[in-house]
Design a protein around this motif. Sequence first.
Motif, PDB file in Angstrom:
ATOM      1  N   ALA A 174     -12.065 -27.098 -26.238  1.00 55.05           N
ATOM      2  CA  ALA A 174     -12.725 -28.032 -26.959  1.00 55.05           C
ATOM      3  C   ALA A 174     -14.002 -28.443 -26.352  1.00 55.05           C
ATOM      4  O   ALA A 174     -14.981 -28.616 -27.181  1.00 55.05           O
ATOM      5  CB  ALA A 174     -11.791 -29.451 -27.282  1.00 55.05           C
ATOM      6  N   LEU A 175     -14.174 -28.429 -25.144  1.00 53.26           N
ATOM      7  CA  LEU A 175     -15.387 -28.533 -24.431  1.00 53.26           C
ATOM      8  C   LEU A 175     -16.026 -27.668 -24.401  1.00 53.26           C
ATOM      9  O   LEU A 175     -17.530 -27.650 -24.685  1.00 53.26           O
ATOM     10  CB  LEU A 175     -15.027 -28.905 -22.941  1.00 53.26           C
ATOM     11  N   THR A 176     -15.627 -26.247 -24.453  1.00 53.64           N
ATOM     12  CA  THR A 176     -16.499 -25.052 -24.496  1.00 53.64           C
ATOM     13  C   THR A 176     -17.300 -25.187 -25.975  1.00 53.64           C
ATOM     14  O   THR A 176     -18.409 -24.924 -26.196  1.00 53.64           O
ATOM     15  CB  THR A 176     -15.692 -23.802 -24.478  1.00 53.64           C
ATOM     16  N   GLU A 177     -16.414 -25.577 -26.852  1.00 49.16           N
ATOM     17  CA  GLU A 177     -16.891 -25.749 -28.409  1.00 49.16           C
ATOM     18  C   GLU A 177     -18.038 -26.868 -28.515  1.00 49.16           C
ATOM     19  O   GLU A 177     -19.223 -26.287 -29.254  1.00 49.16           O
ATOM     20  CB  GLU A 177     -15.933 -25.780 -29.416  1.00 49.16           C
ATOM     21  N   LEU A 178     -17.939 -27.756 -27.734  1.00 47.61           N
ATOM     22  CA  LEU A 178     -18.829 -29.027 -27.888  1.00 47.61           C
ATOM     23  C   LEU A 178     -20.081 -28.154 -27.243  1.00 47.61           C
ATOM     24  O   LEU A 178     -21.240 -28.747 -27.812  1.00 47.61           O
ATOM     25  CB  LEU A 178     -18.362 -30.071 -27.119  1.00 47.61           C
ATOM     26  N   VAL A 179     -20.040 -27.627 -26.227  1.00 45.40           N
ATOM     27  CA  VAL A 179     -21.231 -26.962 -25.374  1.00 45.40           C
ATOM     28  C   VAL A 179     -22.104 -25.955 -26.418  1.00 45.40           C
ATOM     29  O   VAL A 179     -23.153 -26.006 -26.517  1.00 45.40           O
ATOM     30  CB  VAL A 179     -20.856 -26.506 -24.303  1.00 45.40           C
ATOM     31  N   GLU A 180     -21.270 -25.273 -26.981  1.00 46.74           N
ATOM     32  CA  GLU A 180     -21.856 -24.137 -27.920  1.00 46.74           C
ATOM     33  C   GLU A 180     -22.700 -24.741 -29.057  1.00 46.74           C
ATOM     34  O   GLU A 180     -23.481 -24.128 -29.730  1.00 46.74           O
ATOM     35  CB  GLU A 180     -20.500 -23.126 -28.263  1.00 46.74           C
ATOM     36  N   ARG A 181     -21.882 -25.901 -29.553  1.00 47.64           N
ATOM     37  CA  ARG A 181     -22.336 -26.671 -30.565  1.00 47.64           C
ATOM     38  C   ARG A 181     -23.834 -27.391 -30.385  1.00 47.64           C
ATOM     39  O   ARG A 181     -24.514 -28.116 -31.134  1.00 47.64           O
ATOM     40  CB  ARG A 181     -21.516 -27.533 -31.433  1.00 47.64           C
ATOM     41  N   GLY A 182     -24.209 -27.564 -29.006  1.00 52.48           N
ATOM     42  CA  GLY A 182     -25.388 -28.137 -28.644  1.00 52.48           C
ATOM     43  C   GLY A 182     -25.096 -29.666 -28.336  1.00 52.48           C
ATOM     44  O   GLY A 182     -26.078 -30.511 -28.217  1.00 52.48           O
ATOM     45  N   GLU A 183     -23.805 -30.143 -28.427  1.00 56.98           N
ATOM     46  CA  GLU A 183     -23.389 -31.673 -28.285  1.00 56.98           C
ATOM     47  C   GLU A 183     -23.455 -32.176 -26.853  1.00 56.98           C
ATOM     48  O   GLU A 183     -23.329 -33.304 -26.753  1.00 56.98           O
ATOM     49  CB  GLU A 183     -22.303 -31.773 -29.240  1.00 56.98           C
ATOM     50  N   VAL A 184     -23.145 -31.260 -26.219  1.00 53.80           N
ATOM     51  CA  VAL A 184     -22.728 -31.397 -24.552  1.00 53.80           C
ATOM     52  C   VAL A 184     -23.406 -30.399 -23.749  1.00 53.80           C
ATOM     53  O   VAL A 184     -23.573 -29.434 -24.063  1.00 53.80           O
ATOM     54  CB  VAL A 184     -21.313 -31.415 -24.298  1.00 53.80           C
ATOM     55  N   LYS A 185     -24.367 -30.937 -23.001  1.00 52.95           N
ATOM     56  CA  LYS A 185     -24.724 -29.984 -21.866  1.00 52.95           C
ATOM     57  C   LYS A 185     -24.648 -30.514 -20.489  1.00 52.95           C
ATOM     58  O   LYS A 185     -24.488 -31.861 -20.234  1.00 52.95           O
ATOM     59  CB  LYS A 185     -26.373 -30.262 -22.208  1.00 52.95           C
ATOM     60  N   VAL A 186     -24.329 -29.486 -19.545  1.00 51.32           N
ATOM     61  CA  VAL A 186     -24.077 -29.782 -18.032  1.00 51.32           C
ATOM     62  C   VAL A 186     -25.416 -29.935 -17.255  1.00 51.32           C
ATOM     63  O   VAL A 186     -26.088 -28.942 -17.356  1.00 51.32           O
ATOM     64  CB  VAL A 186     -23.163 -29.022 -17.535  1.00 51.32           C
ATOM     65  N   GLU A 187     -25.705 -31.060 -16.688  1.00 49.99           N
ATOM     66  CA  GLU A 187     -26.755 -30.925 -15.879  1.00 49.99           C
ATOM     67  C   GLU A 187     -26.803 -30.786 -14.483  1.00 49.99           C
ATOM     68  O   GLU A 187     -25.604 -31.170 -13.790  1.00 49.99           O
ATOM     69  CB  GLU A 187     -27.358 -32.447 -16.064  1.00 49.99           C
ATOM     70  N   VAL A 188     -27.386 -29.744 -14.035  1.00 49.38           N
ATOM     71  CA  VAL A 188     -27.136 -29.382 -12.618  1.00 49.38           C
ATOM     72  C   VAL A 188     -28.269 -29.648 -11.812  1.00 49.38           C
ATOM     73  O   VAL A 188     -29.454 -29.500 -11.860  1.00 49.38           O
ATOM     74  CB  VAL A 188     -27.006 -27.620 -12.530  1.00 49.38           C
ATOM     75  N   ALA A 189     -27.794 -30.660 -11.100  1.00 47.78           N
ATOM     76  CA  ALA A 189     -28.505 -31.269  -9.889  1.00 47.78           C
ATOM     77  C   ALA A 189     -29.069 -30.274  -8.735  1.00 47.78           C
ATOM     78  O   ALA A 189     -30.408 -30.545  -8.278  1.00 47.78           O
ATOM     79  CB  ALA A 189     -27.934 -32.498  -9.253  1.00 47.78           C
ATOM     80  N   ALA A 190     -28.168 -29.376  -8.277  1.00 47.50           N
ATOM     81  CA  ALA A 190     -28.497 -28.572  -7.269  1.00 47.50           C
ATOM     82  C   ALA A 190     -27.801 -27.309  -7.288  1.00 47.50           C
ATOM     83  O   ALA A 190     -26.503 -27.489  -7.724  1.00 47.50           O
ATOM     84  CB  ALA A 190     -28.480 -29.229  -5.730  1.00 47.50           C
ATOM     85  N   VAL A 191     -28.117 -26.347  -6.537  1.00 49.28           N
ATOM     86  CA  VAL A 191     -27.483 -25.097  -6.513  1.00 49.28           C
ATOM     87  C   VAL A 191     -27.258 -24.697  -5.100  1.00 49.28           C
ATOM     88  O   VAL A 191     -28.430 -24.358  -4.468  1.00 49.28           O
ATOM     89  CB  VAL A 191     -27.849 -23.793  -7.358  1.00 49.28           C
ATOM     90  N   TYR A 192     -26.108 -24.317  -4.507  1.00 48.89           N
ATOM     91  CA  TYR A 192     -25.913 -23.934  -2.753  1.00 48.89           C
ATOM     92  C   TYR A 192     -25.522 -22.420  -2.914  1.00 48.89           C
ATOM     93  O   TYR A 192     -24.416 -22.477  -3.790  1.00 48.89           O
ATOM     94  CB  TYR A 192     -25.316 -24.902  -2.155  1.00 48.89           C
ATOM     95  N   PRO A 193     -25.774 -21.676  -2.224  1.00 53.60           N
ATOM     96  CA  PRO A 193     -24.977 -20.496  -1.910  1.00 53.60           C
ATOM     97  C   PRO A 193     -23.666 -20.698  -1.395  1.00 53.60           C
ATOM     98  O   PRO A 193     -23.554 -21.939  -0.623  1.00 53.60           O
ATOM     99  CB  PRO A 193     -25.831 -19.449  -1.142  1.00 53.60           C
ATOM    100  N   LEU A 194     -22.749 -19.958  -1.437  1.00 50.15           N
ATOM    101  CA  LEU A 194     -21.553 -19.963  -1.116  1.00 50.15           C
ATOM    102  C   LEU A 194     -21.334 -20.410   0.390  1.00 50.15           C
ATOM    103  O   LEU A 194     -20.748 -21.254   0.824  1.00 50.15           O
ATOM    104  CB  LEU A 194     -20.471 -18.782  -1.284  1.00 50.15           C
ATOM    105  N   GLU A 195     -22.147 -19.719   1.185  1.00 50.93           N
ATOM    106  CA  GLU A 195     -22.030 -19.819   2.750  1.00 50.93           C
ATOM    107  C   GLU A 195     -22.691 -21.290   3.102  1.00 50.93           C
ATOM    108  O   GLU A 195     -22.452 -21.682   4.287  1.00 50.93           O
ATOM    109  CB  GLU A 195     -22.766 -18.948   3.446  1.00 50.93           C
ATOM    110  N   LYS A 196     -23.395 -21.886   2.207  1.00 51.61           N
ATOM    111  CA  LYS A 196     -24.003 -23.311   2.584  1.00 51.61           C
ATOM    112  C   LYS A 196     -23.044 -24.288   1.737  1.00 51.61           C
ATOM    113  O   LYS A 196     -23.627 -25.345   1.615  1.00 51.61           O
ATOM    114  CB  LYS A 196     -25.550 -23.209   2.014  1.00 51.61           C
TER     115      LYS A 196
END
Length: 308
Positions: free
Chosen positions: A264-286
């Motif tokens: 249900a969450l996947t479908e909300l995202v695909e309809r553009g009703e929910v978006k995940v905000e990414v604050a930061a991305v770290y590589p696995l080793e970090k």
Amino acid sequence: MKAISYPVYGDPDVLEYGDRPEPKLGPDSVLVKVRAASVNPVDWKVLAGYLDPALDAVFPVIPGWDVAGVVEKAGPSVSEFKPGDEVIGYVREDFVSRGTFAEYVAAPIRTLARKPRNTSFEEAAGLPLAGLTAYQSLHRSLKVREGETVLVHAAAGGVGSLAVQIARAHGVKVIGTASARNHDYLRSLGATPVEYGEGLAERVREVAPDGVDAVLDLVGGEALQLSPGLLAEGGRLASIADGGVLELGGDYVFVRPDAADLLALTELVERGEVKVEVAAVYPLEKAADAFRDSIGGHTRGKIAISVA
């Protein structure tokens, strides 16, 4: 395979990057080649031993419950997924040991859904735990309905921002508490922001003089204690942060894996009703630095781990 693990409870300094055995595949599971994971506050709380004995640890522990990746191999009883499928999952077992901060994870199909087609792997990895927490709190515990008003404490965080969007997608009005610097962000999600801190109750009553229909507490403590006084007659209260909610007549929510809710969450995202905000991305080793970032608090959105 390369993975992050820890041999004992502790702080981020005990996290180690190195080789771990590739997980064995059960009949009801798929082997997922991990492309991204995400950090949740529960990860460093488990690391510190705060959830022992509720969740037993089998050391060394690979942390992480969120995953986005590609199916590499399917168990003999699996018909839902095949190699090459892109999936997301809240891969939580009844003990902690075989987590998602690794190149591969064996994921039971009850924990998985297809990945939203319109997101990056890093965005998708931020959806499962936080999204399910918000979705199950709103729909199973609070049972919010179209036209009602819900107050969300800490509305700009990982769970809170998703709760705002899920509620708005179902026609629910949202008042969200946050620091002033996040008010424009909450408005962009469709919420009415109010600043937390001293005088919060009065500020909420200015927006909802007749009270709110439901309160979702993501903070605990003082925010939870003042919440019953903000409810309209028949209002409902739930918290993910403070077991004291039970003494106030509300529900304590501990999220659980659910494939249907995740879809249900996947479908909300695909309809553009929910978006995940990414604050930061770290590589696995970090990953240790990612944990420290999360522990620091005040993160808007999610912290992702990229697994190349």
